[in-house]
Structure formats: structure tokens, C-alpha cells
Enzyme design. Sequence first.
Site, PDB file in Angstrom:
ATOM      1  N   LYS A  53       0.840  -1.211   0.000  1.00  0.00           N
ATOM      2  CA  LYS A  53       0.000   0.000   0.000  1.00  0.00           C
ATOM      3  C   LYS A  53       0.870   1.254   0.000  1.00  0.00           C
ATOM      4  CE  LYS A  53      -3.796  -2.463   2.199  1.00  0.00           C
ATOM      5  NZ  LYS A  53      -4.559  -2.825   3.418  1.00  0.00           N
ATOM      6  N   GLN A  97      -4.649  -1.204   9.607  1.00  0.00           N
ATOM      7  CA  GLN A  97      -4.575  -2.577   9.093  1.00  0.00           C
ATOM      8  C   GLN A  97      -5.124  -3.559  10.133  1.00  0.00           C
ATOM      9  OE1 GLN A  97      -3.676  -3.248   5.932  1.00  0.00           O
ATOM     10  NE2 GLN A  97      -3.954  -5.440   6.174  1.00  0.00           N
ATOM     11  N   ASP A 120     -10.987   2.737   3.865  1.00  0.00           N
ATOM     12  CA  ASP A 120     -11.342   1.315   3.871  1.00  0.00           C
ATOM     13  C   ASP A 120     -12.856   1.130   3.780  1.00  0.00           C
ATOM     14  OD1 ASP A 120      -9.470  -0.751   3.902  1.00  0.00           O
ATOM     15  OD2 ASP A 120      -8.918  -0.382   5.992  1.00  0.00           O
TER      16      ASP A 120
HETATM   17  N1  GUN Z   1      -6.883  -6.867   6.604  1.00  0.00           N
HETATM   18  C1  GUN Z   1      -7.272  -7.710   5.616  1.00  0.00           C
HETATM   19  N2  GUN Z   1      -7.902  -7.020   4.646  1.00  0.00           N
HETATM   20  C2  GUN Z   1      -7.921  -5.722   5.035  1.00  0.00           C
HETATM   21  C3  GUN Z   1      -8.425  -4.537   4.446  1.00  0.00           C
HETATM   22  O1  GUN Z   1      -9.014  -4.510   3.362  1.00  0.00           O
HETATM   23  N3  GUN Z   1      -8.230  -3.402   5.165  1.00  0.00           N
HETATM   24  C4  GUN Z   1      -7.612  -3.391   6.365  1.00  0.00           C
HETATM   25  N4  GUN Z   1      -7.483  -2.234   6.995  1.00  0.00           N
HETATM   26  N5  GUN Z   1      -7.131  -4.479   6.937  1.00  0.00           N
HETATM   27  C5  GUN Z   1      -7.291  -5.634   6.267  1.00  0.00           C
END
Ligand code: GUN
Length: 308
Positions: A53, A97, A120
Site C-alpha cells: 500500500k 490494518q 477502507d
Molecule cells: N486486513 C485484511 N484485509 C484488510 C483490508 O481490506 N483493510 C484493512 N485495513 N485491513 C485488512
Amino acid sequence: MAARILSGKPIAEAIKAEVAEEVIRLQAQGVRPGLAVVRVGDDPASAVYVGSKVKTSEELGIKSEHIHLPATASHNEVIGIVRELNLRDDIDGILVQLPLPPQVDASAVLEAIDPRKDVDGFHPINVGRLSLGEKALAPCTPTGVIEILKRSDIPIAGKHAVIVGRSNIVGKPMAMLFLKENATVTICHSRTADLPSVTRQADILVAAIGRAGFIRGEHIREGATVVDVGINNVSDLDFAAELFAPEDMEKRLKAIENRGFTLVGDVNPREAAEKASSFTPVPGGVGLLTVAMLMKNTVEAAKMRREV
Ligand code: GUN
């Protein structure tokens, strides 16, 4: 007829190119979109996702900040970081995350994020807006699935989309997005009776269960489109031989030899290739879209909040 492989790469590249252009347009107006990614602890998968990311943000001209807290960070520390990021004008997107360590209340953390910066799409305000069919920041994996289908010219309106998995991150928002696209939607889960008879009704079958190779030929209607959202590690050689066609085995065996595992989705790819008209591979399918859509959400969030 051989099944069509819906590769995520060209689609993710196209979306990232569009985002990069938009970033240049915003910069001409004095706005540089900024994304903050908060990671707590040392989950190895999270480290890989967050790295990707941050790297992609930088490639597209988005300012990125990676805040890494130890696994022992308290709930209040994490909330405190989020509140600081809410107040900063140079930060347009905040992503915490998941998973978080047990002492941190994940729901409370997600609710502490300013909904305008919730790239998100996990904040209850955005979840609510999405389910009302209003403009909202929506979760990146399911929006990525819609982009793959649309950009591969696979019709959605009037089709039966069956989703296996009811998570807040994928299954539930996926259902809302399919409804918005005028599909007929069914959500299945671990308690669904006679799952294959339900999934065999799908024109579009989305697997988001978190179990390697769970969706087999018996689950798939002849000619369906199969979208595999799963990412699992498989290290067992006999199991790998059940999942992959002989011509794909060599590189899979090499991966298991070199790193101890190979990446496998929630769909058995060998059986999907025999039944589906098209399907997304793992790796190289939906996963690539998730990051591209996060970039798109960050730019959207910047434009909405800064009114440019
Ligand atoms: N952990 C697994 N998938 C995701 C996601 O799409 N966003 C976040 N913040 N954590 C995750």
C-alpha cells in the site's frame, strides 16, 4: 471451451494510471493527497499488505505515512494516533490494518476514524451510506471485484450473484455493491444448508471464505464467472496436486520448496477451469485490485473533503 482467466494486472494498472493522472491534476491545484497506514504488531501478512500500500502510494504521487506500533500498544495509544490523524489537513485517508491485537478494540478504532478519511469504508457511517445506496467510501476488495467484472465486459444487471462468506470486509459490502448494480444477490455462509445447490445457481460466484480450495467443481454452474477473493498458504504437496493442473505444478512445487508455501485462493483452480467460463486467478487476480481501489478511494476522499 477453455475458461477465460480474468487477470487483475492490466485492470489494476489501468486504474492506477487513472489515479496518477488525477493526482497530477490535483497537484496543479495545490493539493497532494495523503494516506496514513497504521499497523500494530508484526503479523507477517499485514506487513506485506502495508508495504504494498505504501509503495503503490508513492508510485502514484500520493504522500504516504506508515505508522508502526508494537504489538503491546494499548487501545488508547491506537485511538490517540487515529485522533491525531483525523486533525491533520495533509492526511486524506486513514487505514488501520486489521487484525489488531486483542487488547485493542477494533470496532472502536474503526469508529474513531473521521468518516471522510475512512478509505477502507469500514466506518458505520460509510457502511450505512453504502447500504442506503448513497455516495460512500466503499471497501476496496469488493469494489475491486466490481471493477474486474465491468472492465472485463461481464454483465451484472439481472444476473444472480452468489457470495460465499459474510464478513464485514468482503461478503456484506459485496452484496450491497451487487445490489447497486441491479444483480439478484444471495449470501451464503458456514451454516448454509446444501451449499453446492445454492452456489450452482450463480451466474457470478464470489468466494470469500478463507479456506484454501474450498469451492470445487460441484459448486460451480457450467459457464459461470468465478471470482476468488481468498488468499491462503498451502504447503502440503498432496493437497497442491489436487488444486493445480499438472502443467501448473512445477512452479507451485518450486514456491513450496523455496518459501515453504504457495498462494492459493478459496477456489480449486483446476476444477474451476473445467466448469467456469471465466475465473480470477490467485495470485494475480482480485488482490491486485484491492490496492488500486485504495488509491482511488484516497484520491476520492481528498477531493470530497477539500472540495476540489
Ligand atoms: N486486513 C485484511 N484485509 C484488510 C483490508 O481490506 N483493510 C484493512 N485495513 N485491513 C485488512
